[in-house]
Design a protein around this motif. Structure first.
Motif, PDB file in Angstrom:
ATOM      1  N   GLY A 158       0.809  -1.207   0.000  1.00  0.00           N
ATOM      2  CA  GLY A 158       0.000   0.000   0.000  1.00  0.00           C
ATOM      3  C   GLY A 158       0.845   1.260   0.000  1.00  0.00           C
ATOM      4  O   GLY A 158       2.057   1.214   0.198  1.00  0.00           O
ATOM      5  N   LYS A 159       0.177   2.392  -0.165  1.00  0.00           N
ATOM      6  CA  LYS A 159       0.888   3.674  -0.122  1.00  0.00           C
ATOM      7  C   LYS A 159       1.440   3.937   1.278  1.00  0.00           C
ATOM      8  O   LYS A 159       2.324   4.770   1.449  1.00  0.00           O
ATOM      9  CB  LYS A 159      -0.036   4.816  -0.558  1.00  0.00           C
ATOM     10  CG  LYS A 159      -0.366   4.761  -2.049  1.00  0.00           C
ATOM     11  CD  LYS A 159      -1.256   5.929  -2.471  1.00  0.00           C
ATOM     12  CE  LYS A 159      -1.708   5.744  -3.915  1.00  0.00           C
ATOM     13  NZ  LYS A 159      -2.669   6.780  -4.340  1.00  0.00           N
ATOM     14  N   ASN A 160       0.920   3.237   2.274  1.00  0.00           N
ATOM     15  CA  ASN A 160       1.470   3.363   3.632  1.00  0.00           C
ATOM     16  C   ASN A 160       2.625   2.388   3.859  1.00  0.00           C
ATOM     17  O   ASN A 160       3.081   2.229   4.993  1.00  0.00           O
ATOM     18  CB  ASN A 160       0.379   3.135   4.690  1.00  0.00           C
ATOM     19  CG  ASN A 160      -0.332   1.799   4.511  1.00  0.00           C
ATOM     20  OD1 ASN A 160       0.095   0.967   3.719  1.00  0.00           O
ATOM     21  ND2 ASN A 160      -1.412   1.595   5.239  1.00  0.00           N
ATOM     22  N   VAL A 164      -1.460  -4.689   2.116  1.00  0.00           N
ATOM     23  CA  VAL A 164      -2.916  -4.539   2.157  1.00  0.00           C
ATOM     24  C   VAL A 164      -3.545  -5.833   1.650  1.00  0.00           C
ATOM     25  O   VAL A 164      -3.411  -6.186   0.474  1.00  0.00           O
ATOM     26  CB  VAL A 164      -3.403  -3.353   1.293  1.00  0.00           C
ATOM     27  CG1 VAL A 164      -4.898  -3.136   1.498  1.00  0.00           C
ATOM     28  CG2 VAL A 164      -2.629  -2.093   1.619  1.00  0.00           C
ATOM     29  N   CYS A 193      -4.115   0.410  -4.787  1.00  0.00           N
ATOM     30  CA  CYS A 193      -4.515   1.609  -4.034  1.00  0.00           C
ATOM     31  C   CYS A 193      -5.216   2.631  -4.934  1.00  0.00           C
ATOM     32  O   CYS A 193      -6.083   3.374  -4.465  1.00  0.00           O
ATOM     33  CB  CYS A 193      -3.300   2.271  -3.387  1.00  0.00           C
ATOM     34  SG  CYS A 193      -2.642   1.361  -1.979  1.00  0.00           S
ATOM     35  N   CYS A 196      -6.817   6.249  -4.046  1.00  0.00           N
ATOM     36  CA  CYS A 196      -6.986   6.379  -2.592  1.00  0.00           C
ATOM     37  C   CYS A 196      -5.746   7.019  -1.958  1.00  0.00           C
ATOM     38  O   CYS A 196      -4.621   6.747  -2.356  1.00  0.00           O
ATOM     39  CB  CYS A 196      -7.223   5.000  -1.978  1.00  0.00           C
ATOM     40  SG  CYS A 196      -7.515   5.069  -0.194  1.00  0.00           S
ATOM     41  N   ASN A 197      -5.985   7.888  -0.999  1.00  0.00           N
ATOM     42  CA  ASN A 197      -4.881   8.525  -0.267  1.00  0.00           C
ATOM     43  C   ASN A 197      -5.176   8.580   1.231  1.00  0.00           C
ATOM     44  O   ASN A 197      -4.578   9.375   1.949  1.00  0.00           O
ATOM     45  CB  ASN A 197      -4.684   9.974  -0.759  1.00  0.00           C
ATOM     46  CG  ASN A 197      -3.955  10.006  -2.088  1.00  0.00           C
ATOM     47  OD1 ASN A 197      -3.005   9.262  -2.295  1.00  0.00           O
ATOM     48  ND2 ASN A 197      -4.424  10.837  -2.992  1.00  0.00           N
ATOM     49  N   CYS A 199      -4.481   6.840   3.866  1.00  0.00           N
ATOM     50  CA  CYS A 199      -3.373   6.685   4.826  1.00  0.00           C
ATOM     51  C   CYS A 199      -2.444   7.899   4.780  1.00  0.00           C
ATOM     52  O   CYS A 199      -1.920   8.321   5.820  1.00  0.00           O
ATOM     53  CB  CYS A 199      -2.605   5.399   4.560  1.00  0.00           C
ATOM     54  SG  CYS A 199      -1.986   5.259   2.882  1.00  0.00           S
ATOM     55  N   PHE A 246     -11.648   1.030  -0.041  1.00  0.00           N
ATOM     56  CA  PHE A 246     -12.065  -0.371   0.146  1.00  0.00           C
ATOM     57  C   PHE A 246     -12.785  -0.601   1.470  1.00  0.00           C
ATOM     58  O   PHE A 246     -13.009  -1.740   1.861  1.00  0.00           O
ATOM     59  CB  PHE A 246     -10.828  -1.290   0.085  1.00  0.00           C
ATOM     60  CG  PHE A 246     -10.088  -1.206  -1.204  1.00  0.00           C
ATOM     61  CD1 PHE A 246     -10.602  -1.791  -2.358  1.00  0.00           C
ATOM     62  CD2 PHE A 246      -8.884  -0.525  -1.279  1.00  0.00           C
ATOM     63  CE1 PHE A 246      -9.923  -1.704  -3.553  1.00  0.00           C
ATOM     64  CE2 PHE A 246      -8.198  -0.438  -2.477  1.00  0.00           C
ATOM     65  CZ  PHE A 246      -8.721  -1.022  -3.623  1.00  0.00           C
TER      66      PHE A 246
HETATM   67  S1  SF4 Z   1      -5.445   3.795   2.764  1.00  0.00           S
HETATM   68 FE1  SF4 Z   1      -5.800   3.671   0.580  1.00  0.00          FE
HETATM   69  S2  SF4 Z   1      -3.842   4.337  -0.315  1.00  0.00           S
HETATM   70 FE2  SF4 Z   1      -3.422   3.805   1.813  1.00  0.00          FE
HETATM   71  S3  SF4 Z   1      -2.792   1.676   1.741  1.00  0.00           S
HETATM   72 FE3  SF4 Z   1      -5.006   1.677   2.142  1.00  0.00          FE
HETATM   73  S4  SF4 Z   1      -5.928   1.483   0.093  1.00  0.00           S
HETATM   74 FE4  SF4 Z   1      -3.797   2.108  -0.202  1.00  0.00          FE
END
Ligand code: SF4
Ligand code: SF4
Length: 253
Positions: A158-160, A164, A193, A196-197, A199, A246
């Motif tokens: 994931g972006k974090n 995921v 992802c 989505c942002n 995180c 999600f």
């Molecule tokens: S919050 Fe959104 S962008 Fe961050 S890891 Fe989860 S799905 Fe990915």
């Protein structure tokens, strides 16, 4: 056929353990060499050290078994809990920290049992009780379970920077077992992802990770300041579970 049957035996054992402790989880396997190739150099060296004389055998025939245990939903909802005046509710946030410790304990025990029964070397969920001056000092102390989980197809990065999973979001902890038991391997999951942002919006360090020298060092210092019962924060996990695109699909126990 043998590979599939072996994997099913390990999975059945893991599922029994999950039922005993009353938690949800996931299991997968990855090719040893694929994981080794994806590790940072300092972790490659650590893996060679862990495997010792068996390293060349593992490179030819080895696998990583990756086991993951998901947090219960109530624990995720305790992350960043606030009192009525807006200040941090540390007692509630510590419920998440307690779960973190508990799940690590389960993972370590189960990884050892799997290693004993099926033959292999367990790698614990986390490094305990080590004091460092910079996050980089952690890198060579263990192997990234995230790399193992990614290669086993248990989720996307994931972006974090967490894994995921399509069911449990990133509210999972992992441990691994190195083995030469023939196993079927999972396939990497496509990063999903998208736009989505959530995180990134929950954490300035993540949001600015491309501009910072190492956002993980900022994360480490923040966690130390937080001073919970475990070295955790978890806001980027809660954001993914509760606020991501999600959120309607993820489901914890
Ligand atoms: S919050 Fe959104 S962008 Fe961050 S890891 Fe989860 S799905 Fe990915
Ligand atoms: S654990 Fe907390 S500080 Fe660290 S990246 Fe996640 S939200 Fe940011």
């Amino acid at each position: 056929m043998e590979r599939r049957e072996n994997f099913q035996k390990v999975k059945n054992f893991f599922d029994r353990k999950l039922a005993e402790i009353g938690y949800y989880g996931i299991i997968g396997a990855a090719e040893f060499k694929g994981v080794y190739d994806a590790l940072m150099p300092v972790q490659k060296a650590k893996l060679e050290d862990i495997c010792g004389e068996r390293f060349h055998n593992f490179i030819m025939n080895g696998s990583f078994i990756c086991i993951g245990i998901a947090f219960p939903e109530y624990a995720i909802d305790c992350i960043d809990a606030r009192l009525s005046d807006g200040t941090i509710d540390k007692d509630r946030w510590n419920i998440y920290a307690d779960e973190y410790n508990k799940i690590n304990g389960f993972l370590n025990a189960i990884a050892e049992e799997i290693a004993d029964i099926f033959g292999g070397i367990p790698i614990q969920a986390t490094i305990e009780g080590v004091k460092v001056k910079n996050v980089k000092e952690y890198y060579g102390m263990t192997i990234s379970h995230r790399v193992v989980a990614e290669n086993a197809g248990l989720g996307w990065r994931g972006k974090n920077e967490l894994i995921v999973n399509e069911k449990f979001s990133c509210a999972i902890r992992f441990a691994s077992i190195i083995t030469d038991l023939p196993l079927i391997h999972g396939r990497r999951v496509e990063a999903s992802c998208g736009e989505c942002n959530a995180c990134l919006e929950a954490c300035l360090f993540l949001k600015n990770k491309d501009k910072l020298e190492d956002y993980r060092e900022h994360c480490r210092k923040y966690i130390l300041e937080l001073g919970l019962k475990a070295e955790v924060c978890g806001k980027c996990i809660k954001a993914c579970y509760r606020n991501s695109i999600f959120r309607g699909k993820f489901k914890l126990k």
